[in-house]
Design an enzyme around this catalytic site. Structure first.
Site, PDB file in Angstrom:
ATOM      1  CB  THR A 272      22.182  50.860  51.975  1.00 51.99           C
ATOM      2  OG1 THR A 272      22.973  51.912  51.430  1.00 51.99           O
ATOM      3  CG2 THR A 272      20.880  50.775  51.220  1.00 51.99           C
TER       4      THR A 272
ATOM      5  CG  ASP B 235      29.935  52.841  49.829  1.00 52.68           C
ATOM      6  OD1 ASP B 235      29.074  52.252  49.151  1.00 52.68           O
ATOM      7  OD2 ASP B 235      29.983  54.081  49.954  1.00 52.68           O
TER       8      ASP B 235
HETATM    9  N1  DGL Z   1      26.940  54.922  52.905  1.00 51.80           N
HETATM   10  C1  DGL Z   1      27.201  53.716  52.160  1.00 51.80           C
HETATM   11  C2  DGL Z   1      27.863  52.703  53.081  1.00 51.80           C
HETATM   12  O1  DGL Z   1      27.550  52.668  54.253  1.00 51.80           O
HETATM   13  C3  DGL Z   1      25.937  53.201  51.625  1.00 51.80           C
HETATM   14  C4  DGL Z   1      26.146  52.058  50.692  1.00 51.80           C
HETATM   15  C5  DGL Z   1      25.451  50.812  51.129  1.00 51.80           C
HETATM   16  O2  DGL Z   1      25.385  50.467  52.300  1.00 51.80           O
HETATM   17  O3  DGL Z   1      24.993  50.116  50.218  1.00 51.80           O
HETATM   18  O4  DGL Z   1      28.685  51.949  52.668  1.00 51.80           O
END
Ligand code: DGL
Length: 331
Positions: free
Chosen positions: A15, A96
């Site tokens: 993100t 994540d």
């Molecule tokens: N796709 C998720 C990840 O890369 C997005 C969550 C984030 O980065 O906050 O872990």
């Protein structure tokens, strides 16, 4: 003495590298689209903290990271840290699975230089995004002498966490990261303030060196509930070398699941009782006779952290049960 420390910022997506259509897209947006250079150039304040060199290692959501990704990230950071001109490393990462990558680095890097893993809950394009402040704070932590020899750190929401303890405990709030015994410290206006030290062994005092690792054994996690089909255990156990059983409460095992888990252990699969609560200790020989069944317990590790630790512990020869159990009490 250099005027400013030299910090390498390694990008992997997430993100923090995301972009939404509008500023109100705080939760739905494209992930992993900005390069680490683009992220850094949008935060001019960081250039006063350090000489920064950016490197794009991966560009994908961290939910995709498998064991090969962990090895690739670890090996690259290790290589970078060996350069005498480098004072620390920042890894930008999706939130994540930030806790798994950070813990893997914490156990396998052989350096006292600061390594800080950072992500954000909102993309840089969103209102009240945490991306720029988290990254600014992470760099502030990496350049500070008090951050040396503390293992891998995760910085988020003004807090500094040890990689061993931190987990993502909320799916969308800025206050998403929690360590069961509290953060190590805060970052206030570019200054880290530490109040605790990581107690368990890490980095230079572990038995694993990332440079020596070529592959990790297959360890899977099974999430428990009363209606769990016992065939799931057989299927997983037929293929994995280790199995983390995220039991209810204190690592409890439903009556009909005991026999397949005992059979798995007898067939040489390392069965570890964990708790799906993600908090607290699982008591060895408490609710289950672990000695009789040939099972292990996690101590206090969340199942996803236990998977990382078991994979590494199994690489040590001989991977005796008692040595594996000792690893859970040491790290
Ligand atoms: N796709 C998720 C990840 O890369 C997005 C969550 C984030 O980065 O906050 O872990």
């Amino acid at each position: 003495m250099r005027e400013k420390p030299n910090i390498v910022v390694i990008g992997t997506g997430g993100t923090i590298a995301g972009r939404g259509e509008t500023s109100s897209n705080t939760a739905s947006y494209d992930c992993s689209v900005l390069t680490v250079n683009e992220i850094l150039s949008s935060i001019p304040e960081v250039s006063s903290l350090a000489n920064l060199r950016a490197e794009q290692l991966l560009q994908t959501g961290s939910e995709n990271f498998n064991n090969e990704h962990l090895l690739k990230i670890g090996k690259r950071i290790s290589e970078v840290l060996k350069d005498d001109d480098v004072d620390g490393v920042i890894l930008t990462h999706g939130t994540d699975t930030i806790e798994e990558t950070a813990y893997f680095l914490h156990l396998t890097l052989k350096s006292v230089k600061p390594v800080v893993v950072v992500g954000s809950m909102r993309p840089p394009s969103a209102m009240s995004s945490d991306a720029s402040l988290n990254l600014y704070n992470a760099i502030s932590v990496a350049v500070h002498p008090t951050s040396r020899a503390k293992g891998t750190l995760v910085v988020a929401n003004d807090e500094i966490h040890t990689a061993r303890d931190v987990t993502k405990a909320n799916s969308f709030k800025l206050e998403a990261f929690r360590s069961p015994y509290g953060a190590l410290g805060y970052v206030v206006e570019g200054q880290p303030r530490y109040y605790r030290m990581p107690w368990r062994d890490h980095t230079v005092s572990t038995q694993w060196a990332i440079d020596d690792l070529e592959a990790l054994p297959k360890v899977d996690i099974i999430y428990a509930y009363g209606a769990l089909d016992e065939r799931v255990i057989d299927t997983v156990a037929s293929d994995a070398r280790g199995l983390i059983y995220a039991g209810t409460g204190n690592g409890n095992v439903a009556l009909h699941i005991v026999a397949p888990l005992v059979a798995a252990a007898r067939n040489g699969v390392h069965v570890v009782r964990a708790s799906r609560t993600g908090n607290g200790v699982v008591i060895r020989n408490g609710a289950q006779p672990d000695d009789d069944y040939g099972w292990l317990v996690v101590d206090d590790q969340a199942p996803q952290k236990a998977r990382i630790l078991l994979m590494l512990a199994m690489l040590s020869t001989p991977a005796e049960r008692s040595a594996l159990q000792a690893a859970f009490y040491r790290y």
